[in-house]
Design a protein around this motif. Structure first.
Motif, PDB file in Angstrom:
ATOM      1  N   ALA A  24       6.917   5.450  -3.301  1.00 16.18           N
ATOM      2  CA  ALA A  24       7.700   4.224  -3.140  1.00 16.18           C
ATOM      3  C   ALA A  24       7.188   3.395  -1.966  1.00 16.18           C
ATOM      4  CB  ALA A  24       9.181   4.561  -2.956  1.00 16.18           C
ATOM      5  N   LEU A  25       6.840   4.057  -0.868  1.00 10.35           N
ATOM      6  CA  LEU A  25       6.306   3.338   0.299  1.00 10.35           C
ATOM      7  C   LEU A  25       4.994   2.633  -0.035  1.00 10.35           C
ATOM      8  CD1 LEU A  25       7.005   5.925   3.132  1.00 10.35           C
ATOM      9  CD2 LEU A  25       8.028   3.655   2.908  1.00 10.35           C
ATOM     10  N   ILE A  26       4.111   3.320  -0.736  1.00 14.92           N
ATOM     11  CA  ILE A  26       2.828   2.723  -1.116  1.00 14.92           C
ATOM     12  C   ILE A  26       3.055   1.512  -2.013  1.00 14.92           C
ATOM     13  CG2 ILE A  26       0.677   3.117  -2.397  1.00 14.92           C
ATOM     14  CD1 ILE A  26       0.819   4.435   0.426  1.00 14.92           C
ATOM     15  N   TYR A  27       3.961   1.646  -2.975  1.00 16.03           N
ATOM     16  CA  TYR A  27       4.275   0.526  -3.861  1.00 16.03           C
ATOM     17  C   TYR A  27       4.809  -0.656  -3.056  1.00 16.03           C
ATOM     18  CZ  TYR A  27       6.509  -2.312  -7.397  1.00 16.03           C
ATOM     19  OH  TYR A  27       6.898  -3.373  -8.178  1.00 16.03           O
ATOM     20  N   MET A  28       5.734  -0.398  -2.133  1.00 16.68           N
ATOM     21  CA  MET A  28       6.321  -1.466  -1.319  1.00 16.68           C
ATOM     22  C   MET A  28       5.275  -2.121  -0.421  1.00 16.68           C
ATOM     23  SD  MET A  28       9.430  -1.776  -2.280  1.00 16.68           S
ATOM     24  CE  MET A  28      10.048  -2.824  -0.992  1.00 16.68           C
ATOM     25  N   LEU A  29       4.376  -1.330   0.152  1.00 21.47           N
ATOM     26  CA  LEU A  29       3.314  -1.900   0.982  1.00 21.47           C
ATOM     27  C   LEU A  29       2.382  -2.780   0.153  1.00 21.47           C
ATOM     28  CD1 LEU A  29       2.488   1.115   3.309  1.00 21.47           C
ATOM     29  CD2 LEU A  29       3.490  -1.083   4.001  1.00 21.47           C
ATOM     30  N   ALA A  30       2.097  -2.370  -1.070  1.00 22.89           N
ATOM     31  CA  ALA A  30       1.257  -3.186  -1.949  1.00 22.89           C
ATOM     32  C   ALA A  30       1.956  -4.497  -2.286  1.00 22.89           C
ATOM     33  CB  ALA A  30       0.917  -2.414  -3.227  1.00 22.89           C
ATOM     34  N   GLU A  31       3.247  -4.442  -2.544  1.00 23.12           N
ATOM     35  CA  GLU A  31       4.022  -5.662  -2.816  1.00 23.12           C
ATOM     36  C   GLU A  31       4.020  -6.579  -1.604  1.00 23.12           C
ATOM     37  OE1 GLU A  31       5.905  -6.863  -5.634  1.00 23.12           O
ATOM     38  OE2 GLU A  31       4.444  -5.498  -6.489  1.00 23.12           O
ATOM     39  N   ARG A  32       4.175  -5.997  -0.416  1.00 23.14           N
ATOM     40  CA  ARG A  32       4.172  -6.783   0.824  1.00 23.14           C
ATOM     41  C   ARG A  32       2.810  -7.454   1.014  1.00 23.14           C
ATOM     42  NH1 ARG A  32       3.098  -7.271   6.053  1.00 23.14           N
ATOM     43  NH2 ARG A  32       4.780  -7.773   7.506  1.00 23.14           N
ATOM     44  N   ARG A  34       0.655  -8.311  -1.291  1.00 26.98           N
ATOM     45  CA  ARG A  34       0.536  -9.426  -2.242  1.00 26.98           C
ATOM     46  C   ARG A  34       1.294 -10.651  -1.741  1.00 26.98           C
ATOM     47  NH1 ARG A  34      -0.136  -5.250  -5.964  1.00 26.98           N
ATOM     48  NH2 ARG A  34       2.060  -4.751  -6.253  1.00 26.98           N
ATOM     49  N   ALA A  35       2.487 -10.437  -1.200  1.00 27.57           N
ATOM     50  CA  ALA A  35       3.285 -11.555  -0.681  1.00 27.57           C
ATOM     51  C   ALA A  35       2.599 -12.212   0.509  1.00 27.57           C
ATOM     52  CB  ALA A  35       4.688 -11.084  -0.301  1.00 27.57           C
ATOM     53  N   THR A  36       2.029 -11.407   1.409  1.00 23.98           N
ATOM     54  CA  THR A  36       1.356 -12.003   2.570  1.00 23.98           C
ATOM     55  C   THR A  36       0.101 -12.754   2.140  1.00 23.98           C
ATOM     56  OG1 THR A  36       0.164  -9.955   3.093  1.00 23.98           O
ATOM     57  CG2 THR A  36       2.267 -10.314   4.219  1.00 23.98           C
ATOM     58  N   GLN A  37      -0.573 -12.287   1.105  1.00 29.52           N
ATOM     59  CA  GLN A  37      -1.722 -13.031   0.585  1.00 29.52           C
ATOM     60  C   GLN A  37      -1.279 -14.393   0.059  1.00 29.52           C
ATOM     61  OE1 GLN A  37      -3.385 -10.136  -2.245  1.00 29.52           O
ATOM     62  NE2 GLN A  37      -5.295 -10.315  -1.105  1.00 29.52           N
ATOM     63  N   GLN A  38      -0.162 -14.423  -0.646  1.00 29.15           N
ATOM     64  CA  GLN A  38       0.342 -15.687  -1.172  1.00 29.15           C
ATOM     65  C   GLN A  38       0.743 -16.634  -0.056  1.00 29.15           C
ATOM     66  OE1 GLN A  38       3.428 -14.295  -3.784  1.00 29.15           O
ATOM     67  NE2 GLN A  38       2.008 -13.949  -5.485  1.00 29.15           N
ATOM     68  N   VAL A  39       1.325 -16.088   1.010  1.00 27.11           N
ATOM     69  CA  VAL A  39       1.673 -16.912   2.174  1.00 27.11           C
ATOM     70  C   VAL A  39       0.401 -17.527   2.755  1.00 27.11           C
ATOM     71  CG1 VAL A  39       2.473 -16.826   4.581  1.00 27.11           C
ATOM     72  CG2 VAL A  39       3.832 -15.754   2.780  1.00 27.11           C
ATOM     73  N   GLY A  40      -0.646 -16.732   2.892  1.00 27.10           N
ATOM     74  CA  GLY A  40      -1.910 -17.230   3.434  1.00 27.10           C
ATOM     75  C   GLY A  40      -2.505 -18.332   2.574  1.00 27.10           C
TER      76      GLY A  40
END
Length: 68
Positions: A24-32, A34-40
């Motif tokens: 679950a942690l790995i999945y959440m980190l991957a989601e995070r 992706r979100a930070t890439q979109q912010v960039g």
């Protein structure tokens, strides 16, 4: 079951729980990530500053409070 068998069964149960939490942690980190890439990308497209010191300060305070 003997005490040793009970302990081994409990150990397996706990390890399974740890493995699930790790996944679950790995999945959440991957989601995070992706979100930070979109912010960039959004910031670059709109010529916004890469960093936001005020936001970073708020986040550090929020995360410290959560950690406590």
């Amino acid at each position: 079951m003997t005490d040793a068998e009970d302990a081994r069964a409990e150990l397996l149960r706990l390890r399974g729980s740890i493995d699930n939490i790790d996944a679950a942690l790995i999945y959440m980190l991957a989601e995070r990530f992706r979100a930070t890439q979109q912010v960039g990308i959004l910031k670059a497209e709109h010529e916004m500053p890469a960093s936001d010191p005020k936001r970073e300060e708020q986040q550090v305070a929020r995360l410290r409070a959560l950690a406590e």
